[in-house]
Scaffold this motif. Structure first.
Motif, mmCIF file in Angstrom:
data_model
loop_
_atom_site.group_PDB
_atom_site.id
_atom_site.type_symbol
_atom_site.label_atom_id
_atom_site.label_comp_id
_atom_site.label_asym_id
_atom_site.label_seq_id
_atom_site.Cartn_x
_atom_site.Cartn_y
_atom_site.Cartn_z
ATOM 1 N N SER A 1 48.475 35.371 16.528
ATOM 2 C CA SER A 1 48.732 35.136 17.956
ATOM 3 C C SER A 1 47.487 34.669 18.710
ATOM 4 O O SER A 1 47.592 34.129 19.807
ATOM 5 C CB SER A 1 49.297 36.406 18.613
ATOM 6 O OG SER A 1 48.349 37.461 18.552
ATOM 7 N N SER A 2 46.290 34.846 18.142
ATOM 8 C CA SER A 2 45.076 34.380 18.817
ATOM 9 C C SER A 2 44.991 32.863 18.751
ATOM 10 O O SER A 2 45.338 32.257 17.726
ATOM 11 C CB SER A 2 43.835 34.977 18.128
ATOM 12 O OG SER A 2 42.678 34.274 18.525
ATOM 13 N N GLY A 3 44.497 32.274 19.835
ATOM 14 C CA GLY A 3 44.271 30.824 19.842
ATOM 15 C C GLY A 3 43.312 30.403 18.731
ATOM 16 O O GLY A 3 43.344 29.264 18.268
ATOM 17 N N GLN A 4 42.473 31.324 18.298
ATOM 18 C CA GLN A 4 41.497 31.001 17.243
ATOM 19 C C GLN A 4 42.097 31.067 15.837
ATOM 20 O O GLN A 4 41.436 30.677 14.871
ATOM 21 C CB GLN A 4 40.328 31.982 17.305
ATOM 22 C CG GLN A 4 39.462 31.837 18.537
ATOM 23 C CD GLN A 4 38.355 32.871 18.515
ATOM 24 O OE1 GLN A 4 37.581 32.954 17.575
ATOM 25 N NE2 GLN A 4 38.297 33.686 19.541
ATOM 26 N N ALA A 5 43.306 31.606 15.706
ATOM 27 C CA ALA A 5 43.886 31.789 14.370
ATOM 28 C C ALA A 5 44.079 30.457 13.656
ATOM 29 O O ALA A 5 44.013 30.386 12.422
ATOM 30 C CB ALA A 5 45.210 32.545 14.474
ATOM 31 N N LYS A 6 44.261 29.396 14.439
ATOM 32 C CA LYS A 6 44.470 28.080 13.809
ATOM 33 C C LYS A 6 43.224 27.606 13.046
ATOM 34 O O LYS A 6 43.301 26.753 12.174
ATOM 35 C CB LYS A 6 44.906 27.041 14.849
ATOM 36 C CG LYS A 6 43.889 26.787 15.941
ATOM 37 C CD LYS A 6 44.396 25.734 16.921
ATOM 38 C CE LYS A 6 43.386 25.384 17.997
ATOM 39 N NZ LYS A 6 42.778 26.513 18.725
ATOM 40 N N ASN A 7 42.070 28.178 13.371
ATOM 41 C CA ASN A 7 40.831 27.797 12.680
ATOM 42 C C ASN A 7 40.596 28.603 11.402
ATOM 43 O O ASN A 7 39.610 28.398 10.708
ATOM 44 C CB ASN A 7 39.625 28.006 13.609
ATOM 45 C CG ASN A 7 39.761 27.230 14.895
ATOM 46 O OD1 ASN A 7 40.295 26.124 14.881
ATOM 47 N ND2 ASN A 7 39.325 27.806 16.002
ATOM 48 N N LEU A 8 41.525 29.536 11.123
ATOM 49 C CA LEU A 8 41.353 30.414 9.961
ATOM 50 C C LEU A 8 41.959 29.750 8.733
ATOM 51 O O LEU A 8 43.123 29.370 8.734
ATOM 52 C CB LEU A 8 42.088 31.725 10.257
ATOM 53 C CG LEU A 8 41.584 33.022 9.655
ATOM 54 C CD1 LEU A 8 40.128 33.260 10.016
ATOM 55 C CD2 LEU A 8 42.439 34.179 10.176
ATOM 56 N N GLU A 9 41.148 29.584 7.698
ATOM 57 C CA GLU A 9 41.652 28.998 6.465
ATOM 58 C C GLU A 9 42.076 30.133 5.542
ATOM 59 O O GLU A 9 41.236 30.969 5.167
ATOM 60 C CB GLU A 9 40.516 28.218 5.809
ATOM 61 C CG GLU A 9 40.944 26.893 5.222
ATOM 62 C CD GLU A 9 39.708 26.107 4.824
ATOM 63 O OE1 GLU A 9 39.276 26.283 3.669
ATOM 64 O OE2 GLU A 9 39.177 25.380 5.692
ATOM 65 N N LEU A 10 43.348 30.209 5.177
ATOM 66 C CA LEU A 10 43.845 31.336 4.373
ATOM 67 C C LEU A 10 43.676 31.044 2.875
ATOM 68 O O LEU A 10 43.810 29.889 2.476
ATOM 69 C CB LEU A 10 45.314 31.599 4.697
ATOM 70 C CG LEU A 10 45.592 31.933 6.169
ATOM 71 C CD1 LEU A 10 47.084 32.166 6.379
ATOM 72 C CD2 LEU A 10 44.804 33.159 6.626
ATOM 73 N N PRO A 11 43.400 32.043 2.035
ATOM 74 C CA PRO A 11 43.166 33.433 2.418
ATOM 75 C C PRO A 11 41.835 33.593 3.168
ATOM 76 O O PRO A 11 40.886 32.867 2.896
ATOM 77 C CB PRO A 11 43.131 34.182 1.083
ATOM 78 C CG PRO A 11 42.748 33.143 0.078
ATOM 79 C CD PRO A 11 43.259 31.834 0.582
ATOM 80 N N ALA A 12 41.795 34.560 4.083
ATOM 81 C CA ALA A 12 40.604 34.748 4.901
ATOM 82 C C ALA A 12 40.243 36.228 4.978
ATOM 83 O O ALA A 12 41.113 37.090 4.955
ATOM 84 C CB ALA A 12 40.868 34.228 6.312
ATOM 85 N N VAL A 13 38.943 36.491 5.096
ATOM 86 C CA VAL A 13 38.453 37.858 5.328
ATOM 87 C C VAL A 13 38.477 38.075 6.833
ATOM 88 O O VAL A 13 38.041 37.217 7.593
ATOM 89 C CB VAL A 13 37.006 38.017 4.795
ATOM 90 C CG1 VAL A 13 36.512 39.440 5.021
ATOM 91 C CG2 VAL A 13 36.940 37.654 3.320
ATOM 92 N N LEU A 14 38.997 39.219 7.288
ATOM 93 C CA LEU A 14 39.039 39.500 8.726
ATOM 94 C C LEU A 14 37.762 40.209 9.182
ATOM 95 O O LEU A 14 36.956 40.659 8.375
ATOM 96 C CB LEU A 14 40.255 40.362 9.065
ATOM 97 C CG LEU A 14 41.610 39.663 9.044
ATOM 98 C CD1 LEU A 14 42.672 40.604 9.596
ATOM 99 C CD2 LEU A 14 41.606 38.367 9.844
ATOM 100 N N GLY A 15 37.627 40.367 10.496
ATOM 101 C CA GLY A 15 36.500 41.115 11.067
ATOM 102 C C GLY A 15 35.438 40.194 11.632
ATOM 103 O O GLY A 15 35.237 39.075 11.137
ATOM 104 N N ARG A 16 34.770 40.666 12.715
ATOM 105 C CA ARG A 16 33.776 39.837 13.396
ATOM 106 C C ARG A 16 32.403 40.497 13.474
ATOM 107 O O ARG A 16 31.444 39.838 13.853
ATOM 108 C CB ARG A 16 34.223 39.565 14.854
ATOM 109 C CG ARG A 16 35.640 39.114 15.060
ATOM 110 C CD ARG A 16 35.889 37.706 14.650
ATOM 111 N NE ARG A 16 34.938 36.756 15.173
ATOM 112 C CZ ARG A 16 34.672 35.581 14.605
ATOM 113 N NH1 ARG A 16 35.286 35.238 13.487
ATOM 114 N NH2 ARG A 16 33.807 34.750 15.130
#
Ligand SMILES: NC(=O)c1ccc[n+]([C@@H]2O[C@H](COP(=O)([O-])OP(=O)(O)OC[C@H]3O[C@@H](n4cnc5c(N)ncnc54)[C@H](OP(=O)(O)O)[C@@H]3O)[C@@H](O)[C@H]2O)c1
Length: 322
Positions: free
Chosen positions: A50-65
């Protein structure tokens, strides 16, 4: 090493623990053995897409900032001694917005710019894991967006969440005359400990209380960490010439602007200087940050559920080697 990944967007069930090769340090990177990783609402918004930034995530991805841990190496172009973080020293940091490499892992490669040495002889690395993202968000909201001036009165919505617990003392240190803060009645004492004046939104009409506390004038600044039910009624408790800052990035500012109220949405802007200010503040006891729960890495989903309830208190962190 172990890490938490997603290979599809969805509920907490999509979080998976997997074994993986440790990352290599790219140019400008420091390798960190992570002790604790901090959890933030952005993490579940990335997980469910749901985050606008999710589109920049290449799956599979590690979460956390964000995370805290110990330096174990660096790329050839990084001078660890000059940066004050030799091998073995404790550090904490937060990824800048475009860096999607995650932090729920036993080892991470982190840009040297995004790290800061942890001061003190026996620092509590649990708290440092949760300090960077919430802290730089609070600094950005106060300094860049609200531009709070000494003597002004501030209203914070969500005073005992991750950002709120840092925002209240930072605002008082910046010279706020008063910090009124909403939260549930059970969190009132914590708001008082931080120097704020609690308003229990589950027991009283918070807007009426703000007006009575300010003798009908209203507050100079609202920093809204909740937004959904608080943003619109806040416009009625802002003094002439006041401003409002929404921290959730989905906020629609039009209703404020239509009424001539200066409004902005925070976009956290970390820097080494800001991380140093947070570290010094925490080490000296001026920025106490409550760690409400420490969960083993494999239980990241449980932490996401608490955050998604909207009523997390302080920070939840993952113990990566547990
Ligand atoms: N734009 C950015 O750069 C940026 C950066 C960081 C965070 N954020 C966003 O900012 C928000 C806050 O982050 P956080 O880490 O502080 O979240 P959090 O730790 O989950 O805290 C949420 C807070 O909201 C309070 N709350 C819930 N319902 C409320 C209501 N009706 N009225 C007043 N307060 C209420 C909760 O207090 P009670 O339990 O007392 O209700 C709790 O203190 C999140 O949406 C996050 O995604 C944005």
């Amino acid at each position: 090493m172990r890490e938490i990944i997603i290979d599809t967007f969805g509920t907490p069930d999509v979080l998976q623990l997997r074994e993986s090769a440790p990352p290599a340090a790219g140019p400008g990177d420091v390798l960190v053995s992570v002790a604790f990783a901090g959890l933030n609402p952005i993490d579940y918004k990335m997980r469910d897409g749901s985050s606008g930034q999710a589109k920049n995530l290449e799956l599979p991805a590690v979460l956390g900032r964000e995370m805290s841990g110990h330096v174990i190496g660096a790329a050839d172009d990084v001078d660890l001694e000059a940066l004050g973080m030799p091998v073995g020293s404790p550090v904490f940091g937060v990824r800048t917005l475009g860096d999607m490499r995650g932090a729920y892992a036993e080892t991470v490669a982190f840009s040297a710019h995004d790290l800061c040495p942890v001061p003190g002889a026996e620092p509590d690395l649990r708290a440092y894991a949760g300090l960077a993202l919430a802290g730089t968000t609070a600094q950005t909201a106060l300094e860049d967006d609200a531009r709070l001036r000494p003597g002004e009165t501030l209203l914070v919505h969500g005073g005992t969440g991750g950002v709120g617990q840092l925002l209240i003392p930072l605002a008082l240190q910046a010279g706020a005359a008063r910090v009124l803060a909403t939260g549930r009645a059970e969190n009132a004492e914590r708001i008082r400990e931080l120097g704020g004046e609690p308003i229990a939104y589950d027991e009283e009409d918070w807007a009426e209380r703000v007006l009575s506390e300010t003798r009908g004038r209203g507050v100079d600044v609202v920093i809204d960490l909740h937004y959904f039910t608080t943003f619109l009624p806040s416009l009625d408790v802002i003094a002439e010439g006041g401003r409002i800052v929404a921290v959730p990035s989905l906020a629609d500012l039009a209703p404020a602007r239509e009424r001539g109220i200066r409004a902005s949405v925070t976009r956290m802007s970390p820097s080494r200087g800001r991380l140093q200010q947070l570290a010094q503040g925490h080490a000296s006891g001026l920025l106490p940050l409550e760690v409400a729960a420490v969960l083993p890495l494999a239980e990241a989903g449980r932490g996401h559920e608490v955050l998604e309830s909207g009523h997390a208190r302080g920070k939840i962190v993952l113990e990566t080697h547990a």
